[in-house]
Design a protein around this motif. Structure first.
Motif, PDB file in Angstrom:
ATOM      1  N   MET A 159       0.853  -1.176   0.000  1.00 55.68           N
ATOM      2  CA  MET A 159       0.000   0.000   0.000  1.00 55.68           C
ATOM      3  C   MET A 159       0.895   1.235   0.000  1.00 55.68           C
ATOM      4  N   VAL A 160       0.598   2.190  -0.911  1.00 56.21           N
ATOM      5  CA  VAL A 160       1.380   3.430  -0.955  1.00 56.21           C
ATOM      6  C   VAL A 160       0.562   4.538  -0.289  1.00 56.21           C
ATOM      7  N   LYS A 168       5.007   6.603   2.052  1.00 52.64           N
ATOM      8  CA  LYS A 168       5.128   5.434   2.913  1.00 52.64           C
ATOM      9  C   LYS A 168       4.653   4.199   2.162  1.00 52.64           C
ATOM     10  N   LEU A 169       5.336   3.098   2.396  1.00 51.25           N
ATOM     11  CA  LEU A 169       4.992   1.828   1.762  1.00 51.25           C
ATOM     12  C   LEU A 169       4.656   0.869   2.898  1.00 51.25           C
ATOM     13  N   ALA A 174      10.857   1.405  -4.475  1.00 48.26           N
ATOM     14  CA  ALA A 174      10.894   1.086  -3.046  1.00 48.26           C
ATOM     15  C   ALA A 174      12.280   1.380  -2.488  1.00 48.26           C
ATOM     16  N   THR A 175      12.284   1.800  -1.219  1.00 46.06           N
ATOM     17  CA  THR A 175      13.580   2.041  -0.590  1.00 46.06           C
ATOM     18  C   THR A 175      13.451   1.848   0.919  1.00 46.06           C
ATOM     19  N   ASP A 176      14.550   1.529   1.569  1.00 44.34           N
ATOM     20  CA  ASP A 176      14.614   1.368   3.027  1.00 44.34           C
ATOM     21  C   ASP A 176      13.529   0.439   3.581  1.00 44.34           C
ATOM     22  N   ILE A 177      13.420  -0.731   3.007  1.00 44.39           N
ATOM     23  CA  ILE A 177      12.427  -1.690   3.495  1.00 44.39           C
ATOM     24  C   ILE A 177      12.885  -2.242   4.844  1.00 44.39           C
ATOM     25  N   SER A 224       4.891  -8.200   9.351  1.00 46.85           N
ATOM     26  CA  SER A 224       4.831  -7.563   8.040  1.00 46.85           C
ATOM     27  C   SER A 224       6.016  -6.625   7.869  1.00 46.85           C
ATOM     28  N   LYS A 225       6.171  -6.135   6.639  1.00 45.54           N
ATOM     29  CA  LYS A 225       7.269  -5.212   6.366  1.00 45.54           C
ATOM     30  C   LYS A 225       6.706  -3.859   5.937  1.00 45.54           C
ATOM     31  N   SER A 226       7.484  -2.833   6.182  1.00 48.04           N
ATOM     32  CA  SER A 226       7.139  -1.510   5.685  1.00 48.04           C
ATOM     33  C   SER A 226       8.377  -0.912   5.039  1.00 48.04           C
ATOM     34  N   GLY A 227       8.172   0.242   4.443  1.00 46.62           N
ATOM     35  CA  GLY A 227       9.320   0.897   3.833  1.00 46.62           C
ATOM     36  C   GLY A 227       8.906   2.234   3.278  1.00 46.62           C
TER      37      GLY A 227
END
Lengths: 279, 172
Positions: free
Chosen positions: A190-191, A204-205, A238-241, A249-252
């Motif tokens: 999700m962006v 934000k991702l 995408a960056t800094d995951i 879960s992951k964010s980035g």
């Protein structure tokens, strides 16, 4: 005495505006039509002022930018040469894909969308919101929820539309949410727009699956499961995951491809996601 | 008597034209300038300046008008801007009684206070209610630049409006 009189006036104004806030919160359709009528008058004037303003801005920019532009032309020419070569190669592959698709009887999901160009005529003046108006409306076939692109990638979505203008909420607005996926592995994410991040040119991702193979630099495109955004429009990288604290879960972060500071012309895709579902 | 009326009428027309002019500049010219990442709030300056120069009544009416333009033009619920602008116009109008000097200090101070009030109001009505609690961030990155820009612009615009006020006083 005079003091007393203006005190009463301000109390009346405050009460009336609170009433109006409450009313328009519950019945938004009335304010929409009033605003529509108002903007139909305002927009042509703004367009005119815009043209005058642009003459001055352009003149100021032109003299300084000429040198830079000449250098860029050289770089771009080299790029065009290499890109047309790649394009040739891809075309061959695309023909092959078409043939195979026809074999499997699959519809062409990723065809080039019909677009119309529009000019940005005004923006919300506060830093708080990232919403802007374009000079095309219902008379040009613009509808709510149509996707808006910059020359590089996704830039926003039409949030309301009037006769000769439309309001676009850009993806960097604090209220914006876009269902997306990575281009090569189709991992959903999700962006989200966030003004605490936008100053660093980031979005934000969120909502990336713990086991998803998402790495920094992955191309993020709109997802085919989104209800409003057409699939496969480039949003950014995408960056800094990182892994969330809950280890589930992951964010980035996402660096958008669109340069939101210099947005003067945009493209509106004149097809809705809901239309393609009906087809 | 007739002269006074004509004077008042032309004064009102000039005020309305100034507000419209500021509104158009703010919505259609400022955003086009690429290196201007943050723009001054002209309508806010006009509202509090008129309050200060002409008193509560003119302050309220100006605020009402500016707020109406914003409410008409921007999305969201109707009346939020009318509320804040007219209150600002009124509050600054109170100071009209105790203000005679040709100094820029008071308007600049007011520009700071009004800018802060206005931006905190926007923060509360649009961000706090969506549970964005990181107020210090918004303070330093959104509110502070906006106030600073408005402050600088105040110096220019207030002088103009002040001169206009003198001309009006002379003609009446």
């Amino acid at each position: 005495m005079k003091n007393q009189h203006s005190k009463i006036v301000i109390i009346i104004v405050v009460l009336l505006s609170i009433a109006s806030i409450t009313f328009s919160h519950y019945v938004p359709s009335v304010t929409l039509s009033v605003r529509n009528a108002f903007s139909s008058v305002i927009v042509p004037i703004q367009k005119g002022i815009n043209n005058i303003g642009m003459i001055f801005v352009r003149r100021a920019m032109n003299s300084t930018d000429l040198k830079e532009a000449n250098e860029r032309i050289k770089i771009l020419e080299a790029q065009v040469a290499s890109l047309s070569e790649t394009n040739n190669l891809l075309k061959t592959k695309s023909y092959e894909a078409d043939r195979l698709r026809a074999l499997y009887d699959l519809g062409d999901e990723y065809d080039i969308y019909p677009k119309t160009a529009a000019r940005v005529i005004s923006k919300d003046t506060d830093e708080w919101f990232q919403v802007f108006k374009i000079d095309k409306g219902t008379k040009d076939g613009i509808k709510v929820d149509m996707n808006v692109l910059s020359n590089k990638g996704l830039c926003g979505i039409v949030s309301s539309v009037g006769y000769n203008y439309a309001t676009v909420r850009s993806i960097i607005d604090d209220e914006s949410r876009v269902a997306a996926m990575t281009q090569h592995s189709f991992e959903a994410c999700m962006v989200e727009g966030d003004i605490t991040l936008y100053n660093n040119n980031r979005l934000k991702l969120t909502g990336i699956n713990m086991n998803a193979a998402v790495v920094d630099g992955d191309k993020i495109v709109t997802s085919n499961i989104s209800s409003k955004f057409l699939p496969n429009i480039l949003i950014g990288y995408a960056t800094d995951i990182y892994v969330n604290d809950n280890q589930l879960s992951k964010s980035g972060y996402l660096i958008p491809v669109t340069d939101f500071n210099n947005l003067t012309e945009v493209l509106v895709i004149t097809r809705l996601k809901s239309d393609s579902i009906k087809d | 008597m007739i002269n006074v009326r004509v004077g008042k009428f032309s004064k009102a027309i000039i005020h309305i034209l100034i507000i419209f002019f500021a509104f158009f500049i703010q919505t259609s010219i400022f955003p086009l300038i690429p290196f201007l990442s943050c723009s001054p709030n002209l309508l806010l300056i006009i509202t509090f300046s008129y309050g200060l120069l002409y008193g509560e009544d003119v302050g309220i009416i100006t605020g009402l008008f500016c707020g109406f333009l914003c409410d008409m033009y921007f999305n969201g619920v109707f009346g939020l801007y009318i509320l804040i602008y007219s209150v600002i116009g009124f509050a600054n109008g109170i100071l009209n009684a105790s203000f005679f000097e040709d100094t820029i200090t008071l308007p600049m101070l007011l520009s700071l206070v009004n800018g802060l009030v206005y931006n905190v109001y926007i923060y509360i009505t649009h961000f706090l209610i969506r549970r964005r609690f990181n107020f210090p961030f918004y303070l330093f990155n959104v509110i502070a630049p906006s106030i600073l820009f408005t402050l600088i612009t105040t110096v220019l615009i207030y002088k103009l409006l002040y001169k206009l006020n003198l001309i009006h006083k002379r003609t009446l």
